[in-house]
Design a protein around this motif. Structure first.
Motif, mmCIF file in Angstrom:
data_model
loop_
_atom_site.group_PDB
_atom_site.id
_atom_site.type_symbol
_atom_site.label_atom_id
_atom_site.label_comp_id
_atom_site.label_asym_id
_atom_site.label_seq_id
_atom_site.Cartn_x
_atom_site.Cartn_y
_atom_site.Cartn_z
ATOM 1 N N GLY A 1 0.419 -1.127 0.100
ATOM 2 C CA GLY A 1 -0.017 0.341 -0.363
ATOM 3 C C GLY A 1 0.738 1.212 0.016
ATOM 4 O O GLY A 1 1.974 1.242 0.124
ATOM 5 N N PRO A 2 0.504 2.227 0.530
ATOM 6 C CA PRO A 2 0.917 3.635 0.254
ATOM 7 C C PRO A 2 2.173 4.032 1.012
ATOM 8 O O PRO A 2 2.361 2.926 1.827
ATOM 9 C CB PRO A 2 0.111 4.732 0.373
ATOM 10 C CG PRO A 2 -1.059 4.348 -0.566
ATOM 11 C CD PRO A 2 -1.043 2.116 0.114
ATOM 12 N N LEU A 3 3.437 4.481 0.532
ATOM 13 C CA LEU A 3 4.555 4.895 1.670
ATOM 14 C C LEU A 3 4.520 6.319 1.990
ATOM 15 O O LEU A 3 4.377 7.077 1.042
ATOM 16 C CB LEU A 3 5.804 4.541 0.881
ATOM 17 C CG LEU A 3 5.898 2.787 0.963
ATOM 18 C CD1 LEU A 3 7.013 2.297 0.402
ATOM 19 C CD2 LEU A 3 5.563 1.723 2.204
ATOM 20 N N ASN A 4 4.296 6.767 2.620
ATOM 21 C CA ASN A 4 4.266 8.045 3.632
ATOM 22 C C ASN A 4 5.355 8.368 3.464
ATOM 23 O O ASN A 4 6.335 7.777 4.798
ATOM 24 C CB ASN A 4 3.178 8.700 4.377
ATOM 25 C CG ASN A 4 3.391 10.032 4.794
ATOM 26 O OD1 ASN A 4 4.717 10.299 4.448
ATOM 27 N ND2 ASN A 4 2.511 10.571 5.892
ATOM 28 N N LEU A 5 6.518 9.119 2.788
ATOM 29 C CA LEU A 5 7.826 9.097 2.806
ATOM 30 C C LEU A 5 8.547 10.122 3.958
ATOM 31 O O LEU A 5 7.866 11.524 3.747
ATOM 32 C CB LEU A 5 9.048 9.729 1.646
ATOM 33 C CG LEU A 5 8.197 8.279 0.468
ATOM 34 C CD1 LEU A 5 8.810 8.878 -0.800
ATOM 35 C CD2 LEU A 5 8.759 7.073 0.579
ATOM 36 N N ARG A 6 9.163 10.383 5.850
ATOM 37 C CA ARG A 6 9.465 10.782 5.725
ATOM 38 C C ARG A 6 11.536 11.130 5.792
ATOM 39 O O ARG A 6 11.864 9.950 6.222
ATOM 40 C CB ARG A 6 9.118 11.067 7.359
ATOM 41 C CG ARG A 6 9.999 12.138 7.942
ATOM 42 C CD ARG A 6 8.584 11.627 9.523
ATOM 43 N NE ARG A 6 6.681 11.801 9.216
ATOM 44 C CZ ARG A 6 6.782 10.828 10.360
ATOM 45 N NH1 ARG A 6 6.513 10.597 11.240
ATOM 46 N NH2 ARG A 6 4.857 11.176 10.395
ATOM 47 N N GLY A 7 11.480 12.534 5.959
ATOM 48 C CA GLY A 7 13.599 12.397 6.218
ATOM 49 C C GLY A 7 13.248 12.632 7.626
ATOM 50 O O GLY A 7 13.751 11.387 8.508
ATOM 51 N N GLY A 8 14.441 13.736 7.896
ATOM 52 C CA GLY A 8 14.054 14.335 9.675
ATOM 53 C C GLY A 8 12.457 14.855 10.277
ATOM 54 O O GLY A 8 12.760 15.406 11.225
ATOM 55 N N GLY A 9 11.277 14.541 9.077
ATOM 56 C CA GLY A 9 10.566 15.132 9.640
ATOM 57 C C GLY A 9 9.945 16.246 10.494
ATOM 58 O O GLY A 9 9.385 17.376 10.803
ATOM 59 N N THR A 10 11.047 17.257 9.503
ATOM 60 C CA THR A 10 11.316 18.906 9.886
ATOM 61 C C THR A 10 10.022 19.798 8.638
ATOM 62 O O THR A 10 9.847 20.925 8.926
ATOM 63 C CB THR A 10 12.517 19.417 9.568
ATOM 64 O OG1 THR A 10 12.493 19.310 7.994
ATOM 65 C CG2 THR A 10 13.023 19.035 9.886
ATOM 66 N N GLY B 1 2.395 3.490 -7.650
ATOM 67 C CA GLY B 1 1.773 4.644 -7.131
ATOM 68 C C GLY B 1 1.752 4.113 -5.143
ATOM 69 O O GLY B 1 1.112 4.813 -4.468
ATOM 70 N N LEU B 2 3.198 3.919 -5.231
ATOM 71 C CA LEU B 2 3.237 3.904 -3.737
ATOM 72 C C LEU B 2 3.709 4.905 -2.516
ATOM 73 O O LEU B 2 3.888 5.148 -2.070
ATOM 74 C CB LEU B 2 3.869 3.024 -3.435
ATOM 75 C CG LEU B 2 3.456 1.259 -3.977
ATOM 76 C CD1 LEU B 2 4.903 0.798 -3.558
ATOM 77 C CD2 LEU B 2 2.502 0.764 -3.194
ATOM 78 N N LEU B 3 4.054 5.983 -3.631
ATOM 79 C CA LEU B 3 5.567 6.894 -3.358
ATOM 80 C C LEU B 3 4.380 8.250 -3.089
ATOM 81 O O LEU B 3 4.722 9.617 -4.036
ATOM 82 C CB LEU B 3 6.769 6.816 -3.873
ATOM 83 C CG LEU B 3 7.237 5.507 -4.028
ATOM 84 C CD1 LEU B 3 8.432 6.182 -5.106
ATOM 85 C CD2 LEU B 3 7.692 4.941 -3.007
ATOM 86 N N ASN B 4 4.341 8.942 -1.917
ATOM 87 C CA ASN B 4 3.759 9.979 -1.862
ATOM 88 C C ASN B 4 3.082 10.456 -2.307
ATOM 89 O O ASN B 4 2.419 11.343 -3.284
ATOM 90 C CB ASN B 4 4.523 11.196 -1.444
ATOM 91 C CG ASN B 4 5.050 11.155 0.155
ATOM 92 O OD1 ASN B 4 5.021 10.232 0.794
ATOM 93 N ND2 ASN B 4 6.724 12.066 -0.253
ATOM 94 N N PRO B 5 1.460 9.245 -3.023
ATOM 95 C CA PRO B 5 0.607 9.077 -4.114
ATOM 96 C C PRO B 5 -0.089 10.507 -3.436
ATOM 97 O O PRO B 5 -0.738 11.022 -2.569
ATOM 98 C CB PRO B 5 -0.540 8.202 -3.888
ATOM 99 C CG PRO B 5 -0.177 7.393 -2.521
ATOM 100 C CD PRO B 5 1.473 7.804 -2.072
ATOM 101 N N GLY B 6 -0.305 11.363 -4.731
ATOM 102 C CA GLY B 6 -1.488 12.613 -4.541
ATOM 103 C C GLY B 6 -0.913 14.179 -4.086
ATOM 104 O O GLY B 6 -1.552 14.599 -4.789
#
Length: 371
Positions: free
Chosen positions: A18-27, A360-365
């Motif tokens: 399913g979709p993945l919500n990508l996050r680096g350092g969360g800033t 369509g997994l990476l930060n969709p939309g």
């Protein structure tokens, strides 16, 4: 999920259902997303630093502070001065070099030296199918095939998850001077900044604060900086009295505040970041009315705080891009974070996302319709 190696990152994406919500350092505020959070902060460390070659290679999750500390020890810097937007966005966390690259984060010096993408030599990333991709290298001449380095910079993770970046760095400067002009309206401010940037005196910053004052920056060796400042004062004499600021700490703080949009740190309205032709900036400021606003990049970048839910894009009436930086989840969902693309460009973008992220997994939309 917080992979600690590129192989683990590849496996996580390959196995995702399913979709993945990508996050680096969360800033950064990216808006509300469904899906599992995938953090890249576990991919950290400087893998190569050659001060003599002005080259650094680091894993995507490496804290920006670690990068800058290593550079400072060799009297070098990231010339594009990436901004720290935690205060203005109300976020915490630690800024990472991968997040800087993925967002093409660039500060006031962009008008003179270029953006983050112009300093990226190479990237490694994992695409939406889980494949590891490498493009570019460790020197500027290594450019073959598709320029995925530029493509990944500013894609906000929608085409792939960065695992490593190679960067060109530059020597630090000996000193800086600031010139301040007060009492100018928006049109005069843009004219003054344009005159300064169009001069041969190598201005590396040109901005207008919320108080209407214009601030210019000159950097380099002291003898050269002082000569150029004197000459620039003559060029700008027709705009009124010019205050010369040579206190180094004060100058640094002025440009840190401009870089980080700190004038908006205490506000509670929606925050927009608008990119237009400098000559169109006065019209945009007039259109948005008495709302708090600043100019950077000689007028090409506008920060403004407006009433919650107000659609700035509908008011602009000039060519440009308005990015919603701070708002409620409801406003993000209604207006979208990024400016809608023209139909031909939107088609190209959709085809790229389908190529690099077929499921369509990476930060969709986030950038365009979800696949």
């Amino acid at each position: 999920m917080r992979p600690t190696s590129e192989a683990e990152l590849s496996a996580v994406i390959s196995d995702a259902t399913g979709p993945l919500n990508l996050r680096g350092g969360g800033t950064r505020l990216m808006g509300p997303f469904a899906g599992n959070v995938l953090e890249t902060s576990g991919l950290a460390g400087i893998s190569l630093y050659e001060p003599g070659a002005l080259t650094m290679v680091a894993y995507a999750g490496t804290p920006l502070a670690q990068i800058e500390a290593a550079l400072k020890s060799e009297n070098q810097r990231l010339a594009f001065e990436p901004p720290d937007l935690r205060d203005v966005l109300g976020t915490s966390g630690v800024s990472t070099i991968g997040g800087v690259a993925a967002s093409n984060a660039s500060g006031p010096r962009r008008i003179s030296v270029g953006a983050c993408r112009d300093f990226m030599l190479g990237v490694r990333f994992v695409d939406g199918a889980g494949a590891v991709v490498k493009n570019g290298g460790r020197v500027m001449k290594n450019v073959t095939g598709y320029d995925l380095v530029k493509l990944m910079s500013g894609a906000h993770g929608t085409l792939g998850v960065l695992s490593e970046v190679s960067l060109k760095v530059l020597p630090d400067v000996e000193m800086q001077l600031c010139l301040r002009i007060e009492g100018l309206d928006a049109t005069q401010s843009v004219e003054a900044m344009s005159a300064a940037l169009g001069s041969p005196f190598e201005v590396t910053g040109a901005a207008r604060g919320v108080d209407g004052s214009v601030v210019l920056r000159i950097e380099g060796f002291e003898v050269s900086v002082r000569y150029r400042a004197t000459q620039l004062q003559s060029v700008l004499a027709r705009f009124g009295a010019i205050d010369l600021i040579d206190d180094q700490e004060r100058c640094a703080n002025i440009w840190r505040d401009i870089r980080d949009a700190r004038a908006f740190a205490s506000g509670d309205g929606d925050l927009w970041r608008i990119s237009v032709k400098p000559s169109d900036a006065p019209h945009v400021l007039e259109t948005i009315g008495r709302n708090k606003a600043t100019l950077d990049w000689g007028g090409g970048l506008i920060w403004c705080e407006v009433a919650k839910g107000l659609d700035i894009r509908a008011k602009m009436r000039v060519a440009g891009h308005a990015t919603l930086m701070r708002a409620s989840n409801e406003t993000f969902a209604k207006l979208g974070r990024f400016h809608p693309e023209a139909a031909p460009l939107a088609k190209i973008s959709a085809n790229l996302r389908a190529r690099f992220d077929p499921r369509g997994l990476l930060n969709p939309g986030l950038m365009g319709a979800a696949i």
